[in-house]
Write a protein that holds these residues in place. Structure first.
Motif, short mmCIF file in Angstrom:
data_model
loop_
_atom_site.label_atom_id
_atom_site.label_comp_id
_atom_site.label_asym_id
_atom_site.label_seq_id
_atom_site.Cartn_x
_atom_site.Cartn_y
_atom_site.Cartn_z
N ARG A 1 10.08 -30.89 20.15
CA ARG A 1 12.00 -29.66 20.13
C ARG A 1 11.32 -29.03 19.12
O ARG A 1 11.95 -27.94 19.14
N TYR A 2 11.15 -29.95 17.95
CA TYR A 2 11.47 -29.37 16.65
C TYR A 2 10.15 -27.78 16.60
O TYR A 2 10.56 -27.73 15.71
N ALA A 3 9.11 -28.91 16.61
CA ALA A 3 7.90 -28.09 16.81
C ALA A 3 7.91 -26.89 17.28
O ALA A 3 7.26 -25.68 17.30
N GLU A 4 8.57 -26.66 18.52
CA GLU A 4 9.24 -25.40 19.07
C GLU A 4 10.08 -24.21 18.97
O GLU A 4 9.76 -23.50 19.14
N GLY A 5 10.35 -24.99 17.61
CA GLY A 5 11.49 -23.79 17.35
C GLY A 5 13.43 -24.63 17.02
O GLY A 5 14.02 -24.06 16.43
N ASN B 1 1.51 -27.37 6.36
CA ASN B 1 2.36 -26.07 7.08
C ASN B 1 3.55 -27.39 8.51
O ASN B 1 3.56 -27.76 8.62
N ASN B 2 4.59 -26.63 7.90
CA ASN B 2 6.06 -26.74 9.12
C ASN B 2 6.17 -26.21 10.51
O ASN B 2 5.23 -24.81 10.14
N PRO B 3 6.57 -26.68 10.93
CA PRO B 3 6.42 -26.35 12.42
C PRO B 3 7.20 -25.33 12.62
O PRO B 3 8.11 -24.90 11.60
N SER B 4 7.85 -25.12 14.21
CA SER B 4 8.63 -23.44 13.82
C SER B 4 9.86 -23.91 13.48
O SER B 4 10.81 -22.68 13.42
N GLY B 5 10.31 -24.70 14.03
CA GLY B 5 11.53 -25.18 13.60
C GLY B 5 12.08 -25.54 12.29
O GLY B 5 11.15 -25.39 11.57
#
Length: 273
Positions: free
Chosen positions: A126-130, A9-13
């Protein structure tokens, strides 16, 4: 070759993975999409010039185009050595960014100078955060966990056609090749897939991008994306070959996706509606 795997699954970003030679003077459709997804006129962009040997010139080029597209704040971060990637100013820039963009050059320079540093950690956080992480050419090649370092173009698939190595792991489980149609790189993409556990290969044409979001991607730009799916191959002779012998792959799936087409990374199927 390992088959039948599903992608994580991809992160939020979001990822904007560009096949190189994107338009920087006209409508800039691909770069415009990156800025739009990174916040539009309120975007705060960090341009990573680590891949290029001309960071000043390349950085200035992207400052100019991103400003013309309306981004509010653009900052160039150059990290030629690993110690530079631990600089608190670089860390702070990424912490405050809505988008991080890797320029073209040599993908090996990105891995050598950024991987396993504090900057690497914070970009992934930060990528995981969006936030949006974009990259063109070398900045596209480094997106998987195992990347193409270099290889022959315009050749039939063989084991020794391509050299692979660790990438930056923004999109694990795939192989990405860029300048795809323009440099005739189908042979090296197939060779890379045969040697890696990845089940999907993306060949991205110039001035074309794969925009990854929420387990799917959409094609943006003037070219196409070639998707090779080797999850259900019926035969591959890679384990029997010497380095200069031709590769056989039977039962692979091929999808050619132009602008506006989408693809589900989990089901490994195009979205046609």
């Amino acid at each position: 070759m390992q088959t039948g795997e599903s992608l994580p699954n991809n992160p939020s970003g979001q990822l904007v993975i560009i096949g190189g030679a994107e338009d920087k003077e006209g409508d800039c459709k691909v770069l415009r999409e990156f800025i739009r997804r990174a916040g539009g006129t309120k975007a705060r962009i960090v341009v990573m010039t680590v891949a290029t040997s001309l960071p000043g010139e390349v950085g200035e080029t992207y400052i100019n185009v991103f400003e013309r597209l309306g981004a509010e704040h653009i900052q160039v971060v150059d990290t030629p050595q690993q110690e530079d990637a631990n600089d608190p100013k670089a860390i702070e820039a990424v912490e405050n960014a809505t988008g991080v963009f890797f320029t073209g050059g040599d993908q090996s320079r990105i891995v050598a100078a950024v991987k396993n540093t504090k900057l690497d950690e914070v970009i992934h956080k930060r990528y995981a955060e969006g936030i949006v992480v974009g990259g063109t050419s070398a900045g596209a090649a480094m997106m998987p966990d195992i990347m193409i370092i270099e290889g022959d173009s315009e050749t039939n698939p063989r084991v020794n056609v391509v050299e692979m190595g660790p990438g930056m792991a923004f999109l694990p489980g795939v192989v990405v090749d860029q300048h795809f149609l323009q440099r005739g790189r189908m042979g090296r993409l197939l060779s890379a897939l045969a040697q890696q556990p990845a089940v999907l290969g993306f060949g991205i044409d110039e001035n074309t991008a794969v925009v990854v979001n929420d387990g799917k991607f959409e094609v943006v730009g003037e070219g196409a994306v070639t998707v090779v799916d080797v999850a259900d191959v019926t035969h591959c002779n890679v384990d029997q070959l010497l380095h200069d012998e031709p590769l056989a792959i039977c039962g692979a799936k091929l999808h050619i996706l132009p602008h506006g087409y989408k693809f589900d990374l989990q089901s490994r199927k195009p979205i046609v509606n």
